[in-house]
Design a protein around this motif. Sequence first.
Motif, PDB file in Angstrom:
ATOM      1  N   ASN A  61       2.306  -1.815 -15.507  1.00 46.21           N
ATOM      2  CA  ASN A  61       2.055  -0.419 -15.125  1.00 46.21           C
ATOM      3  C   ASN A  61       1.341  -0.257 -13.788  1.00 46.21           C
ATOM      4  N   SER A  62       1.010  -1.340 -13.086  1.00 46.12           N
ATOM      5  CA  SER A  62       0.472  -1.226 -11.716  1.00 46.12           C
ATOM      6  C   SER A  62       0.345  -2.623 -11.114  1.00 46.12           C
ATOM      7  N   GLY A  63       0.162  -2.646  -9.800  1.00 46.50           N
ATOM      8  CA  GLY A  63      -0.100  -3.924  -9.129  1.00 46.50           C
ATOM      9  C   GLY A  63      -1.441  -4.500  -9.558  1.00 46.50           C
ATOM     10  N   THR A  64      -2.381  -3.626  -9.825  1.00 52.14           N
ATOM     11  CA  THR A  64      -3.711  -4.084 -10.269  1.00 52.14           C
ATOM     12  C   THR A  64      -3.596  -4.786 -11.621  1.00 52.14           C
ATOM     13  N   SER A  65      -2.821  -4.207 -12.538  1.00 46.52           N
ATOM     14  CA  SER A  65      -2.619  -4.856 -13.847  1.00 46.52           C
ATOM     15  C   SER A  65      -1.898  -6.192 -13.664  1.00 46.52           C
ATOM     16  N   ALA A  66      -0.949  -6.227 -12.736  1.00 49.56           N
ATOM     17  CA  ALA A  66      -0.218  -7.474 -12.471  1.00 49.56           C
ATOM     18  C   ALA A  66      -1.205  -8.566 -12.047  1.00 49.56           C
ATOM     19  N   LEU A  67      -2.109  -8.217 -11.135  1.00 49.28           N
ATOM     20  CA  LEU A  67      -3.095  -9.200 -10.649  1.00 49.28           C
ATOM     21  C   LEU A  67      -4.030  -9.631 -11.773  1.00 49.28           C
ATOM     22  N   HIS A  68      -4.401  -8.678 -12.614  1.00 53.72           N
ATOM     23  CA  HIS A  68      -5.294  -9.036 -13.721  1.00 53.72           C
ATOM     24  C   HIS A  68      -4.611 -10.021 -14.677  1.00 53.72           C
ATOM     25  N   TYR A  87     -10.374  -9.115   3.768  1.00 53.75           N
ATOM     26  CA  TYR A  87      -9.707  -7.968   4.376  1.00 53.75           C
ATOM     27  C   TYR A  87      -8.420  -7.698   3.611  1.00 53.75           C
ATOM     28  N   THR A  88      -8.500  -6.807   2.616  1.00 48.30           N
ATOM     29  CA  THR A  88      -7.357  -6.473   1.761  1.00 48.30           C
ATOM     30  C   THR A  88      -7.749  -5.265   0.942  1.00 48.30           C
ATOM     31  N   PHE A  89      -6.822  -4.796   0.082  1.00 51.72           N
ATOM     32  CA  PHE A  89      -7.172  -3.727  -0.845  1.00 51.72           C
ATOM     33  C   PHE A  89      -8.031  -4.312  -1.970  1.00 51.72           C
ATOM     34  N   ALA A  90      -8.902  -3.480  -2.517  1.00 53.05           N
ATOM     35  CA  ALA A  90      -9.910  -3.959  -3.465  1.00 53.05           C
ATOM     36  C   ALA A  90      -9.337  -4.647  -4.710  1.00 53.05           C
ATOM     37  N   SER A  91      -8.142  -4.238  -5.142  1.00 50.59           N
ATOM     38  CA  SER A  91      -7.580  -4.838  -6.367  1.00 50.59           C
ATOM     39  C   SER A  91      -7.468  -6.344  -6.281  1.00 50.59           C
ATOM     40  N   THR A  92      -7.283  -6.852  -5.079  1.00 50.61           N
ATOM     41  CA  THR A  92      -7.139  -8.302  -4.923  1.00 50.61           C
ATOM     42  C   THR A  92      -8.367  -9.005  -5.483  1.00 50.61           C
ATOM     43  N   GLU A 159       0.126 -15.021  -5.524  1.00 51.61           N
ATOM     44  CA  GLU A 159       0.530 -14.250  -4.336  1.00 51.61           C
ATOM     45  C   GLU A 159       0.343 -12.769  -4.646  1.00 51.61           C
ATOM     46  N   ASP A 160      -0.382 -12.063  -3.797  1.00 50.54           N
ATOM     47  CA  ASP A 160      -0.467 -10.605  -3.897  1.00 50.54           C
ATOM     48  C   ASP A 160       0.556 -10.049  -2.901  1.00 50.54           C
ATOM     49  N   ALA A 161       1.720  -9.686  -3.459  1.00 51.61           N
ATOM     50  CA  ALA A 161       2.832  -9.199  -2.617  1.00 51.61           C
ATOM     51  C   ALA A 161       2.997  -7.687  -2.780  1.00 51.61           C
ATOM     52  N   ALA A 162       1.889  -7.007  -3.062  1.00 51.70           N
ATOM     53  CA  ALA A 162       1.944  -5.549  -3.270  1.00 51.70           C
ATOM     54  C   ALA A 162       2.556  -4.837  -2.073  1.00 51.70           C
ATOM     55  N   GLN A 163       2.412  -5.453  -0.886  1.00 53.89           N
ATOM     56  CA  GLN A 163       2.906  -4.815   0.345  1.00 53.89           C
ATOM     57  C   GLN A 163       4.086  -5.575   0.945  1.00 53.89           C
ATOM     58  N   ALA A 164       4.682  -6.495   0.202  1.00 55.56           N
ATOM     59  CA  ALA A 164       5.593  -7.435   0.880  1.00 55.56           C
ATOM     60  C   ALA A 164       6.885  -7.731   0.108  1.00 55.56           C
ATOM     61  N   PHE A 183       3.394  -7.674  -7.635  1.00 57.37           N
ATOM     62  CA  PHE A 183       3.950  -6.586  -6.830  1.00 57.37           C
ATOM     63  C   PHE A 183       3.405  -5.255  -7.324  1.00 57.37           C
ATOM     64  N   SER A 184       3.335  -4.306  -6.404  1.00 55.52           N
ATOM     65  CA  SER A 184       3.001  -2.927  -6.755  1.00 55.52           C
ATOM     66  C   SER A 184       4.194  -2.049  -6.387  1.00 55.52           C
ATOM     67  N   PHE A 185       4.443  -1.050  -7.224  1.00 55.92           N
ATOM     68  CA  PHE A 185       5.471  -0.049  -6.890  1.00 55.92           C
ATOM     69  C   PHE A 185       4.826   1.329  -6.756  1.00 55.92           C
ATOM     70  N   THR A 188       3.557   4.681  -2.281  1.00 57.07           N
ATOM     71  CA  THR A 188       3.518   4.409  -0.838  1.00 57.07           C
ATOM     72  C   THR A 188       4.081   3.031  -0.481  1.00 57.07           C
ATOM     73  N   LYS A 189       4.417   2.231  -1.480  1.00 58.97           N
ATOM     74  CA  LYS A 189       4.829   0.853  -1.194  1.00 58.97           C
ATOM     75  C   LYS A 189       6.287   0.788  -0.710  1.00 58.97           C
ATOM     76  N   ASN A 190       6.701  -0.385  -0.230  1.00 58.23           N
ATOM     77  CA  ASN A 190       8.066  -0.515   0.329  1.00 58.23           C
ATOM     78  C   ASN A 190       9.141  -0.222  -0.715  1.00 58.23           C
TER      79      ASN A 190
HETATM   80  C1  LIG Z   1      -2.723  -5.654  -1.229  1.00 57.99           C
HETATM   81  C2  LIG Z   1      -2.719  -4.827  -2.480  1.00 57.99           C
HETATM   82  N1  LIG Z   1      -3.019  -5.415  -3.653  1.00 57.99           N
HETATM   83  C3  LIG Z   1      -3.006  -4.733  -4.803  1.00 57.99           C
HETATM   84  C4  LIG Z   1      -2.697  -3.385  -4.841  1.00 57.99           C
HETATM   85  C5  LIG Z   1      -2.776  -2.666  -6.134  1.00 57.99           C
HETATM   86  O1  LIG Z   1      -1.586  -2.068  -6.548  1.00 57.99           O
HETATM   87  P1  LIG Z   1      -1.623  -0.769  -7.475  1.00 57.99           P
HETATM   88  O2  LIG Z   1      -2.070   0.387  -6.650  1.00 57.99           O
HETATM   89  O3  LIG Z   1      -0.206  -0.648  -7.936  1.00 57.99           O
HETATM   90  O4  LIG Z   1      -2.547  -1.039  -8.608  1.00 57.99           O
HETATM   91  C6  LIG Z   1      -2.357  -2.734  -3.642  1.00 57.99           C
HETATM   92  C7  LIG Z   1      -1.959  -1.321  -3.572  1.00 57.99           C
HETATM   93  O5  LIG Z   1      -2.551  -0.379  -3.876  1.00 57.99           O
HETATM   94  C8  LIG Z   1      -2.388  -3.463  -2.425  1.00 57.99           C
HETATM   95  O6  LIG Z   1      -2.089  -2.875  -1.268  1.00 57.99           O
END
Ligand SMILES: Cc1ncc(COP(=O)(O)O)c(C=O)c1O
Length: 370
Positions: A61-68, A87-92, A159-164, A183-185, A188-190
Amino acid sequence: MSDISVPPLDLKSLLAPHREKIAAEINEVIDSCYFVLGPKVEAFEAAFSAYCEAAHCVGVNSGTSALHLATRVLGVEPGDEVIVPAYTFASTAWCASYEKATPVFVDIDPATFCLDPKAVEAAITPKTKAVVAVHLYGHPAAMDELRAICDKHGLGLIEDAAQAHGARLNGTRVGNVGDLTCFSFYPTKNLPACGEGGAVVTNSAELDNRLRGLRNHGSFERYYHNEVGFNYRMEAIQGAVLNILLPHIEAWTHARRAQAKRYTEALAGLPVELPQEAPGAESVYHLYTLRMPKRDELIAYLREKGIGTSNHYPRALHLQPCYADLGYKEGSLPESERAAREVINLPIFPSMSEEQQAHVITSIRSFFGS
Ligand SMILES: Cc1ncc(COP(=O)(O)O)c(C=O)c1O
């Protein structure tokens, strides 16, 4: 103010040609009343793993959940250390914190904004369990070096490919070098969903199976729980939307790369740093970044011209209040801090018109009096 306006991203114009199909798919989900997981999500998982040229994809349900989930299945435990870029989004970094592990922030390579492998190796301690490599702004991180370091020290690699989505390094798609790729969908993502969405891609059948249980309350059979799990399931409506949009991502990436090339050619020679691709890297230009010490004046100037820029990320993670207890001081990760001060993200999205991009270019050149 100018007649032409250029937002940082215009999702409305991007989705406009696909609206009818999306609406029909959403209606189909409503008719079926199969709202969570189910055939639409399964179809997307199959299509997205094929797109990534990887064996398995688990929709969440999100890129954050994927990373978790990726962190959990690698066996990260309380007290462990997880190396992440500052230097990245906080979810990393959340993924380590959620497991009560410590995020260890390391600096980036200023040429790519991605993890500096030398800094990673220097940060390894006996407590290190995993490394999270972010393909920031769509540019693949130095995966070959990072894989070698992780193998040498017995570490997991995420790999955090949320933007790639779809980026390549030496011909290999992101999603095939790390143990797990997230990955995140987010819209705003690609590859956007019409809401929240994410996925974990892996080539390990064992990890795939564990992820499938964990995203669904630790359960494969209703009301029987193998382990304490999460409700991280992908919604059918998001799976359905993603099935409609996935076939367009190659054309969108092509458009982004052409726009990036145009910016690079037209802005050459100005007193700004332009993004570069590392040898063998094919960025998908989630964002096009300029760097310059006095960025605020340019941002204000472009705003006057009707051009929206974005500024990810104005404060590096090691200096965020939520991580103050880790004791990092200003100056400790200089490249991350410099990027946070200097970056401007220019508008880049597949439906940006040539006229809009020309307006951005002319305005930047006129700011510099050229
Ligand atoms: C680099 C990076 N990692 C993780 C996330 C988290 O993805 P999500 O917003 O789907 O939880 C994002 C995007 O917001 C991101 O840009």
